[in-house]
Design an enzyme around this catalytic site. Sequence first.
Site: not given
Length: 407
Positions: A37, A207, A363, A387
Amino acid sequence: MRSIDDIEVSGKRVLLRSDLNVPLDKSGSGAITDDGRIRASLPVIRKLADRGARVIVMAHLGRPKGEDFAERAAGGPSLQVVAERLAELLGQPVAFASDLVGPSATSTVAGMADGDVALLENVRFEPAETSKDDSERVRLAQDLAKLGDAYVGDGFGVVHRKQASVYDLPQLLPHAAGDLVVAEVAVLQRLTVDPARPYVVVLGGSKVSDKLGVIGNLLGLADRVLIGGGMVFTFLAALGHEVGTSLLEADHIDSCRAVLAQAAERGVELVLPTDIVVAPRFAADAPPTVVAADAIPEGHMGLDIGPASRELFASKLADAKTVFWNGPMGVFEFPAFAAGTKGVAEAIIGATAKGAFSVVGGGDSAAAVRQLGLPEDGFSHISTGGGASLEYLEGKTLPGIAVLEQS
Ligand code: ADP
Ligand code: MG
């Protein structure tokens, strides 16, 4: 959306919000374990500095805990190590301020010359940064605004957050989007506005509840949706199959049933695996067995899609012209259960070589690409903000983008 080429920065103090939230070694040294990053943020910092800006970088790191700045600063993690790494990579000194809006920040900024770079301490040391109370956030933003003449938003990983340094601050200063944000938004537009067809979406990960929103919206866009990973078992349960001890979100079975019905109604091909690799327990050395997806034995859990499903998914990807992939097909962290993820990734790389536009979001999916030794440049784009990408694809407005779009 204005880019940094559209604003005057020479001789100006530019507050740059970057995403420098790198993983740190948890065993004590606190060293940076992956500086991806920081590297990704370099081009914009360099460009601004080369054009004579005084670049004041703001970023967050980890999840600081505590009531106020003092408690959080004592607990860490501090951005000091990031400042050091940034200086090394930039090849120029980076002044580090040990606070955000206190005496250190003020004197650091006052000491800057054109072309200098400084980094302020972890923005999340100020509890107001993430406050749900608008007035608290605005107060922090007003203090930060005193340090700069212009704002550049380049932290794509945080643009879905309504936070002081992301959402409130740009409203107080002339602003522009950094190159990373511009590139990510262009990719997301290509995935949502008139995508080349066939458009194939591959979803996995742990999930199903995290992904129902995005599935719902993508059903209106994609031609095929392939589902694997831990989330697949709630779909299998929705079809009435036993799933043994596999990941199951029982309170989402009805939502999965609704997704299946909606796909049929819209003529979207929703593809589920036909075979599953199961094991008696969640462990790297658990013995794997391949079973039919509708015959998972009692006491066994599904940890990957099986070889027939790998073939099936590859065939559904072969002629794709647009691909969005989020979420590993299995527990790729264990080599015995990584084949599904690897197979699907290779099929996407194959489609990309034949001209498809392919995007990896998430990620863990991006980590899987690296860990399985696959070429990162085999995909058209690997998103830096899982996200944020998902929320955009859910059809939500991203606050940090919306404010940059305002004039
Ligand atoms: P991303 O970060 O790419 O969005 P997620 O965070 O949703 O992906 O999910 C990643 C995790 O899902 C991985 O750690 C992987 O081990 C896990 N996973 C995938 N398949 C299964 C499965 N069958 N059972 C349990 N966990 C799974
Ligand atoms: Mg994840």
